[in-house]
Motif scaffolding. Sequence first.
Motif, PDB file in Angstrom:
ATOM      1  N   VAL A  90       0.859  -1.191   0.000  1.00  0.00           N
ATOM      2  CA  VAL A  90       0.000   0.000   0.000  1.00  0.00           C
ATOM      3  C   VAL A  90       0.883   1.224   0.000  1.00  0.00           C
ATOM      4  O   VAL A  90       1.722   1.402   0.899  1.00  0.00           O
ATOM      5  CB  VAL A  90      -0.922  -0.016   1.241  1.00  0.00           C
ATOM      6  CG1 VAL A  90      -1.744   1.263   1.295  1.00  0.00           C
ATOM      7  CG2 VAL A  90      -1.822  -1.242   1.211  1.00  0.00           C
ATOM      8  N   ALA A  91       0.723   2.084  -1.012  1.00  0.00           N
ATOM      9  CA  ALA A  91       1.548   3.286  -1.123  1.00  0.00           C
ATOM     10  C   ALA A  91       1.264   4.220   0.045  1.00  0.00           C
ATOM     11  O   ALA A  91       0.133   4.338   0.515  1.00  0.00           O
ATOM     12  CB  ALA A  91       1.260   3.989  -2.441  1.00  0.00           C
ATOM     13  N   GLY A  92       2.332   4.894   0.511  1.00  0.00           N
ATOM     14  CA  GLY A  92       2.163   5.847   1.603  1.00  0.00           C
ATOM     15  C   GLY A  92       2.094   5.155   2.956  1.00  0.00           C
ATOM     16  O   GLY A  92       2.418   3.975   3.093  1.00  0.00           O
ATOM     17  N   THR A  93       1.670   5.927   3.942  1.00  0.00           N
ATOM     18  CA  THR A  93       1.561   5.396   5.305  1.00  0.00           C
ATOM     19  C   THR A  93       0.197   5.772   5.868  1.00  0.00           C
ATOM     20  O   THR A  93       0.029   6.859   6.440  1.00  0.00           O
ATOM     21  CB  THR A  93       2.677   5.969   6.205  1.00  0.00           C
ATOM     22  OG1 THR A  93       3.944   5.782   5.563  1.00  0.00           O
ATOM     23  CG2 THR A  93       2.681   5.286   7.561  1.00  0.00           C
ATOM     24  N   PRO A  94      -0.801   4.930   5.688  1.00  0.00           N
ATOM     25  CA  PRO A  94      -2.140   5.256   6.207  1.00  0.00           C
ATOM     26  C   PRO A  94      -2.098   5.490   7.717  1.00  0.00           C
ATOM     27  O   PRO A  94      -1.389   4.787   8.452  1.00  0.00           O
ATOM     28  CB  PRO A  94      -2.956   4.003   5.871  1.00  0.00           C
ATOM     29  CG  PRO A  94      -2.210   3.325   4.789  1.00  0.00           C
ATOM     30  CD  PRO A  94      -0.776   3.627   5.018  1.00  0.00           C
ATOM     31  N   ASP A  95      -2.864   6.530   8.179  1.00  0.00           N
ATOM     32  CA  ASP A  95      -2.883   6.802   9.620  1.00  0.00           C
ATOM     33  C   ASP A  95      -3.799   5.781  10.307  1.00  0.00           C
ATOM     34  O   ASP A  95      -4.524   5.022   9.654  1.00  0.00           O
ATOM     35  CB  ASP A  95      -3.336   8.239   9.895  1.00  0.00           C
ATOM     36  CG  ASP A  95      -4.739   8.507   9.356  1.00  0.00           C
ATOM     37  OD1 ASP A  95      -5.577   7.576   9.369  1.00  0.00           O
ATOM     38  OD2 ASP A  95      -5.004   9.637   8.913  1.00  0.00           O
ATOM     39  N   PRO A  96      -3.772   5.751  11.652  1.00  0.00           N
ATOM     40  CA  PRO A  96      -4.573   4.738  12.373  1.00  0.00           C
ATOM     41  C   PRO A  96      -6.053   4.761  12.021  1.00  0.00           C
ATOM     42  O   PRO A  96      -6.698   3.707  11.932  1.00  0.00           O
ATOM     43  CB  PRO A  96      -4.337   5.102  13.842  1.00  0.00           C
ATOM     44  CG  PRO A  96      -2.986   5.743  13.850  1.00  0.00           C
ATOM     45  CD  PRO A  96      -2.907   6.507  12.572  1.00  0.00           C
ATOM     46  N   GLY A  97      -6.600   5.955  11.800  1.00  0.00           N
ATOM     47  CA  GLY A  97      -8.022   6.035  11.447  1.00  0.00           C
ATOM     48  C   GLY A  97      -8.308   5.388  10.112  1.00  0.00           C
ATOM     49  O   GLY A  97      -9.286   4.635   9.964  1.00  0.00           O
ATOM     50  N   ASP A  98      -7.458   5.669   9.126  1.00  0.00           N
ATOM     51  CA  ASP A  98      -7.635   5.046   7.812  1.00  0.00           C
ATOM     52  C   ASP A  98      -7.478   3.522   7.906  1.00  0.00           C
ATOM     53  O   ASP A  98      -8.184   2.767   7.235  1.00  0.00           O
ATOM     54  CB  ASP A  98      -6.611   5.616   6.828  1.00  0.00           C
ATOM     55  CG  ASP A  98      -6.946   7.048   6.420  1.00  0.00           C
ATOM     56  OD1 ASP A  98      -8.132   7.423   6.560  1.00  0.00           O
ATOM     57  OD2 ASP A  98      -6.035   7.774   5.994  1.00  0.00           O
ATOM     58  N   ARG A  99      -6.536   3.099   8.718  1.00  0.00           N
ATOM     59  CA  ARG A  99      -6.316   1.648   8.836  1.00  0.00           C
ATOM     60  C   ARG A  99      -7.546   0.959   9.427  1.00  0.00           C
ATOM     61  O   ARG A  99      -7.941  -0.111   8.967  1.00  0.00           O
ATOM     62  CB  ARG A  99      -5.090   1.380   9.723  1.00  0.00           C
ATOM     63  CG  ARG A  99      -3.786   1.866   9.097  1.00  0.00           C
ATOM     64  CD  ARG A  99      -2.566   1.398   9.871  1.00  0.00           C
ATOM     65  NE  ARG A  99      -1.349   1.973   9.276  1.00  0.00           N
ATOM     66  CZ  ARG A  99      -0.128   1.513   9.470  1.00  0.00           C
ATOM     67  NH1 ARG A  99       0.054   0.461  10.259  1.00  0.00           N
ATOM     68  NH2 ARG A  99       0.919   2.082   8.906  1.00  0.00           N
ATOM     69  N   ARG A 100      -8.145   1.576  10.440  1.00  0.00           N
ATOM     70  CA  ARG A 100      -9.349   0.960  11.029  1.00  0.00           C
ATOM     71  C   ARG A 100     -10.482   0.898  10.006  1.00  0.00           C
ATOM     72  O   ARG A 100     -11.219  -0.087   9.935  1.00  0.00           O
ATOM     73  CB  ARG A 100      -9.783   1.753  12.272  1.00  0.00           C
ATOM     74  CG  ARG A 100      -8.893   1.516  13.489  1.00  0.00           C
ATOM     75  CD  ARG A 100      -9.563   2.054  14.750  1.00  0.00           C
ATOM     76  NE  ARG A 100      -9.668   3.501  14.727  1.00  0.00           N
ATOM     77  CZ  ARG A 100      -8.721   4.327  15.162  1.00  0.00           C
ATOM     78  NH1 ARG A 100      -7.593   3.847  15.663  1.00  0.00           N
ATOM     79  NH2 ARG A 100      -8.891   5.643  15.101  1.00  0.00           N
ATOM     80  N   ARG A 101     -10.604   1.946   9.206  1.00  0.00           N
ATOM     81  CA  ARG A 101     -11.671   1.973   8.198  1.00  0.00           C
ATOM     82  C   ARG A 101     -11.424   0.898   7.126  1.00  0.00           C
ATOM     83  O   ARG A 101     -12.355   0.192   6.711  1.00  0.00           O
ATOM     84  CB  ARG A 101     -11.725   3.373   7.562  1.00  0.00           C
ATOM     85  CG  ARG A 101     -12.820   3.563   6.530  1.00  0.00           C
ATOM     86  CD  ARG A 101     -12.964   5.047   6.203  1.00  0.00           C
ATOM     87  NE  ARG A 101     -11.681   5.632   5.798  1.00  0.00           N
ATOM     88  CZ  ARG A 101     -11.183   5.591   4.564  1.00  0.00           C
ATOM     89  NH1 ARG A 101     -11.877   4.982   3.611  1.00  0.00           N
ATOM     90  NH2 ARG A 101     -10.035   6.166   4.277  1.00  0.00           N
TER      91      ARG A 101
END
Length: 791
Positions: A761-772
């Motif tokens: 996955v490109a970039g570094t998703p933040d914790p909120g994005d990861r939960r979603r």
Amino acid sequence: MTVLGSGEAADLVKAKSVLLESNGGRHHHGPEALRAALVDLHDFWLASRCASIGIGDGVALVAVGALGRRELCPFSDLDLVLLHDGRSGVEKLADQLWYPLWDSGIGLDHSVRTPGQAVQIATTDLKAAFGLLEIRHIAGDTVLSDKVRTAVRQAWRAGIRSRFDEVSGITTERWKRNGDVAHRIEPDLKNGHGGLRDVQLIEALATAQLVDRPSAEVTQARTLLLDVRTELHRLSGRARDVLRAQDADEIAGTMDLGDRFDLARTLSGGARAVAFATEVGLRQARNALPRRGLAALRRAPVRRPLDSGVVEHAGEVTLARDASAAKDPALVLRVAATAARTGLPIAAGTLHRLADTAPELRTPWPRAALGELLSLLGTGQGMVEVIESLDRTGLWGRLFPEWGAVRDLPPRDRSHVWTVDRHLVEVCAQAARLTTRVARPDLLLIGALLHDIGKGRGGDHSEVGESLVRQIGTRLGLRESDIDVLGAMVRHHLLLPHTATRRDLDDPATVSRVIETLDGSALLVDLLDALAEADSLGTGPGVWSPWRRTLIQNLAGRCRSALTGAPFVEPGPPDPSSAELVAAMEGGGGPQVRFVADGDVATVTLVLPDDRGALSAAAGVLALHSLQVHTAETSTVAISDGGSAVVETFAVAPRFGGLPDPALVRADLVRVLAGSLTLGEALARKERDYAPSSPVVERTAPPRVLWFDDEATGAVVLELRATDRIGLLHHVTAALERCGVDLRWARVETLGASVVDAFGVAGTPDPGDRRRIEADLLAVTAVRGGEDPAA
């Protein structure tokens, strides 16, 4: 309840249904009590019926098969023989006996014979002979029944010499056809190797006075097999002999044996005892057969020296007369190595003598004992049965006390066909073929034998296993540096397979991480490369697929290249040959598809207009054409009109049949992109038609989503572990696309009924994005088979 004896078999059926009734899920009778009640019920009805129709002097009804052995399960067929002294009118009596049973739907195997005919059929039909050896008088003339029983047994004993090869042959064929009860995920309790028919075989050989009656251990195993079979009949409502995985949990609960894994382990122990006793019994019976004709004139078998303290006698490995395990600590392993090397079985008497006299080996082991262990492990497949015989007599557990935790331990993964202990031996046998590929074959063999020794104890089995092999290595007398290598082998035995199948091999970070984990040891790379191959081959058919082999060997090769200082090959632009496909799309040809077959795995290249839904569309169309995707890679190229195109490359293998016509794949891809074909609905229909599943199977293991940072360049790795289904990759990538995730690459690994999908996955998703993202993926995988997640 209707009183039995009225002559109607419907009474028998009603009474049987009462016995099978349960109260709130609790049965009135345990399995053994139920069998006894069923036997008494059928005996009573049959005896009453015989009395009512006038079966008496000169006529007798006898039971063979399950009823004859008093092992009647709820839906076992009745095997009945009407004996008579040759009088007329017996056929009419038979009709009065058989027709009520048939009319009530009771399974019946029947025959009408005189004593002479019964003996004649027993001497020509082996199956009939086994049945008639177990006849039990039900009603009528007892003298007639006794006469037949005696005559059949005399004929069996007199003819066993000429029939033994046939007995041995059909037994071996049955074992090949039905597999091992101890190791099959869905064992055949009756016909499998170690099943009920083997117990009957031992009884038949004992009747021929060639072997002893079944031991207490075998008798106990027979009761267990019968109990499970009884509960299987009661649960399924029909005569089943194969214990299905979806029935095992409920049966285990009914028998107070925990869950299906506990039941499998208990069954495995019993079945292995039966299998070992049967194999030993066949050998003993062959040696005990009376010799006749020219064979009787031959000299008695001579003792032929095989090794120090080890001789061959009558086709078996035995001890020399002056051999003593108390004085020779390597004797047990020398006997085992000799047996494995020569292919001769160890005599049962020798095994028991060694079990009674062999002392515990001191720590560290004498060098001779370690040498004999390595000789044994290096024999390959020859050692499998030898170690099994050592284990059944307690000798193997004395050498490796840690073995008890993995003995008969059932696998949790469906791709495994063996119990954990047998898997370890099978992997070691496979590793024996690879010893010339590594600088330390001794460590490869010991590591292969012990790589899963940490299972069955809780926690990460690799970490637990490392601790255990360090203890074992010290006990074996290995050098400290070798113990370190052995510990690292066990700790990291999944490193190459997991990395190769779940990470981007073109990413330098992937190779760097492997080398760093192994402290830059080229020896470990070689050992783990060979162990990965042996582990896959020892797991089950199809696990060492051409694609898996390519990935692991590619990763190992890159690691070796990096360790020797050779330049790392940077990932380049898309395959130049795809330029033709891009040009064709630019020329107005629309999406392009090309297949290149390479053995069992094909490479599919697709060129599509750059769109967020391109990957899920391509994955869905491939699934629609029954292609299993192993990897997916995407890249974007500029085109002349200022736009861009997506080049997607998949490694695929057909789930069944051959590769589809590329033109049909392209046509469906065009329809999907134009919106005239809805993939979700089409895949749901295909799943309903080709992969029906039950909720029991689907809920076996909950899906998991894991994130791994710093394992890829400029990306994080998202790993989804779930139960496989048709079109899963399409549904997952569609969910990722809906979440706005920019995918760099994908790796898809199928392990039996499970998959491990890894995405860069490109970039570094933040914790909120990861939960979603996690919530969306879990929602997709939670959908029942045959349903469209997007509906």
